[in-house]
Design a protein around this motif. Structure first.
Motif, PDB file in Angstrom:
ATOM      1  N   UNK A 181     -10.357   1.612   0.352  1.00 48.12           N
ATOM      2  CA  UNK A 181     -10.743   0.515   1.231  1.00 48.12           C
ATOM      3  C   UNK A 181     -10.457  -0.815   0.563  1.00 48.12           C
ATOM      4  N   UNK A 182      -9.909  -1.737   1.335  1.00 48.39           N
ATOM      5  CA  UNK A 182      -9.723  -3.103   0.862  1.00 48.39           C
ATOM      6  C   UNK A 182     -10.806  -3.964   1.511  1.00 48.39           C
ATOM      7  N   UNK A 197       0.846  -1.196   0.000  1.00 44.39           N
ATOM      8  CA  UNK A 197       0.000   0.000   0.000  1.00 44.39           C
ATOM      9  C   UNK A 197       0.879   1.243   0.000  1.00 44.39           C
ATOM     10  N   UNK A 198       0.350   2.336  -0.529  1.00 46.18           N
ATOM     11  CA  UNK A 198       1.067   3.611  -0.492  1.00 46.18           C
ATOM     12  C   UNK A 198       0.776   4.312   0.839  1.00 46.18           C
ATOM     13  N   UNK A 199       1.625   5.242   1.295  1.00 50.66           N
ATOM     14  CA  UNK A 199       2.832   5.702   0.603  1.00 50.66           C
ATOM     15  C   UNK A 199       4.045   4.793   0.787  1.00 50.66           C
ATOM     16  N   UNK A 200       4.020   3.911   1.780  1.00 46.25           N
ATOM     17  CA  UNK A 200       5.126   2.983   2.002  1.00 46.25           C
ATOM     18  C   UNK A 200       4.932   1.779   1.096  1.00 46.25           C
ATOM     19  N   UNK A 201       5.787   1.613   0.091  1.00 47.54           N
ATOM     20  CA  UNK A 201       5.624   0.552  -0.901  1.00 47.54           C
ATOM     21  C   UNK A 201       6.363  -0.724  -0.523  1.00 47.54           C
ATOM     22  N   UNK A 249      -8.409   0.237   5.685  1.00 48.57           N
ATOM     23  CA  UNK A 249      -8.619   1.552   5.079  1.00 48.57           C
ATOM     24  C   UNK A 249      -7.273   2.243   4.933  1.00 48.57           C
ATOM     25  N   UNK A 250      -6.991   2.761   3.740  1.00 40.31           N
ATOM     26  CA  UNK A 250      -5.744   3.475   3.463  1.00 40.31           C
ATOM     27  C   UNK A 250      -6.093   4.933   3.213  1.00 40.31           C
TER      28      UNK A 250
END
Length: 432
Positions: free
Chosen positions: A371-372, A90-94, A414-415
């Motif tokens: 949302x996933x 997930x962004x921002x940390x890839x 939730x991102x």
């Protein structure tokens, strides 16, 4: 400590009959005075969710939660559970991170577990065996393959490196037969004698398989989809053709072509049937004997009863493919007159099995957050006969229909303030 009579064990107290599973420096706990067999029997009946909380009580509990004896006792008592794991970017940390699905009374959520920063961010192959998840190969840089193999011990959520493969691989097909891991393709040289390898966890060694005959050579790029039926492993290549390997015979064979009218992925076997997901948002199934070579090809049927999910599943982009494959498609689509992006052709939903049920993962964009979602689908096969225009069609439809029932469905993560869509690199169910 003295050896006086006062310190002798009372004759009525039951002596331990097996080596203590507790570590030498274990702290006191309410169960410490019980026989080991009784301790393990009690803990084996505790749910995995409660075990995670219990492991925080003391070192001795934490040691027991990860012990092979507890895993064995749970299996013998029939107390095992299906634990669902997700490998996610997930962004921002890839950086790829691992999560476990925590099931609640009203809401299910993804909770992070320890991850490794050294794991490849793209194109690894993942397979489950016993209590562990093996992460095999992948791209450590944009185009650099690796032969590294990592093992996640799902009993304790700890990682360790296992012996590396003979060659570096990415996007390989992986399957387990008779306690051994078989890996096909994913290497630079499709004619290599190491095109396929097998790993024996007991001896911790890799061995090369016999070379594949020229008459059944396939594309260098293959899906991560693989199906194990009996003692044969079927893998799917880049244009949905299948090939197989029989470990008992040590021979390669040709499987059935799989015309799909659109790419399908995440093939898996549930209760003797093959299931997969398509970019249209439909879940499909077929009979396993159709993996054998037939001129008509495999016949896929929709799982009925999931119309309410189709729109969301078809609009999801929770896909995984590496940058090199995307670049190859961009150069290839010009020659065939196609203008669609690869992301619009591949299924954007991930499918996995959890026991006899199907688990689906997809993403939904809501204003400034993503949302996933996850849904668990129970399956029912309804027998029946349908009348069609010819004998072949009639025979192929006499197996009845498969209906899906949505057991639950909710957002599991939730991102906020996301920069790009997320990727589920892999999802897997482990029985613990």
């Amino acid at each position: 400590m003295s050896n006086s009579a006062d310190n002798k064990e009372p004759p009525h107290k039951k002596r331990r009959t097996s080596p203590s599973p507790s570590p030498p420096d274990s702290s006191w706990s309410p169960l410490s005075s019980l026989p080991d067999e009784m301790i393990l029997s009690c803990l084996a009946r505790v749910s995995r969710l409660d075990q995670a909380a219990l492991s925080l009580v003391s070192k001795s509990y934490r040691y027991l939660m990860a012990s092979p004896e507890l895993y064995k006792t749970r299996s013998e008592l029939g107390c095992v559970e299906n634990c669902f794991y997700v490998w996610l970017v997930t962004s921002p940390d890839l950086t790829p991170r691992w999560f476990i699905l925590r099931r609640g009374e009203t809401l299910n959520r993804l909770s992070p577990i320890p991850s490794l920063s050294s794991q490849p961010p793209e194109a690894s192959s993942v397979v489950v065996m016993d209590w562990g998840i093996y992460v095999i190969g992948g791209f450590i840089k944009e185009t650099t393959r690796t032969s590294d193999v990592w093992l996640l011990d799902c009993r304790s959520h700890t990682w360790r490196q296992v012996p590396s493969m003979g060659v570096a691989r990415a996007c390989a097909a992986v399957g387990v037969v008779n306690g051994k891991i078989y890996v096909f393709g994913g290497c630079l040289d499709p004619d290599s004698s190491n095109w396929a390898e097998v790993f024996d966890p007991k001896t911790q060694t890799w061995e090369s398989l016999p070379p594949m005959p020229d008459r059944i050579k396939r594309d260098q790029y293959i899906h991560d989809s693989v199906v194990v039926r009996g003692d044969k492993i079927y893998a799917v290549d880049g244009i949905d053709r299948t090939y197989c390997y029989s470990p008992s015979e040590g021979k390669w064979g040709r499987g059935n072509d799989a015309p799909t009218n659109g790419n399908k992925r995440d093939w898996c076997v549930i209760d003797g049937l093959i299931f997969c997901i398509a970019h249209s948002g439909n879940v499909y199934w077929c009979e396993p004997d159709q993996l054998e070579c037939e001129p008509e090809g495999m016949y896929w049927r929709k799982v009925k009863g999931l119309v309410s999910l189709k729109k969301r599943l078809s609009s999801s982009r929770l896909v995984h493919f590496d940058g090199k494959i995307e670049a190859l498609w961009e150069s290839y689509k010009i020659t065939i007159g196609r203008d669609k992006k690869l992301i619009d052709l591949l299924p954007g939903t991930r499918l996995s099995n959890s026991g006899s049920n199907v688990l689906l993962l997809w993403d939904v964009i809501e204003e400034n957050h993503l949302e996933i979602w996850c849904a668990e689908i129970s399956l029912e096969r309804r027998q029946g006969h349908e009348i069609w225009g010819n004998i072949i069609s009639l025979e192929r439809r006499q197996g009845g229909e498969v209906w899906g029932n949505i057991e639950w469905s909710n957002a599991v993560m939730t991102v906020d303030h996301f920069l790009d869509r997320s990727k589920v690199l892999y999802s897997a169910s482990v029985t613990l």
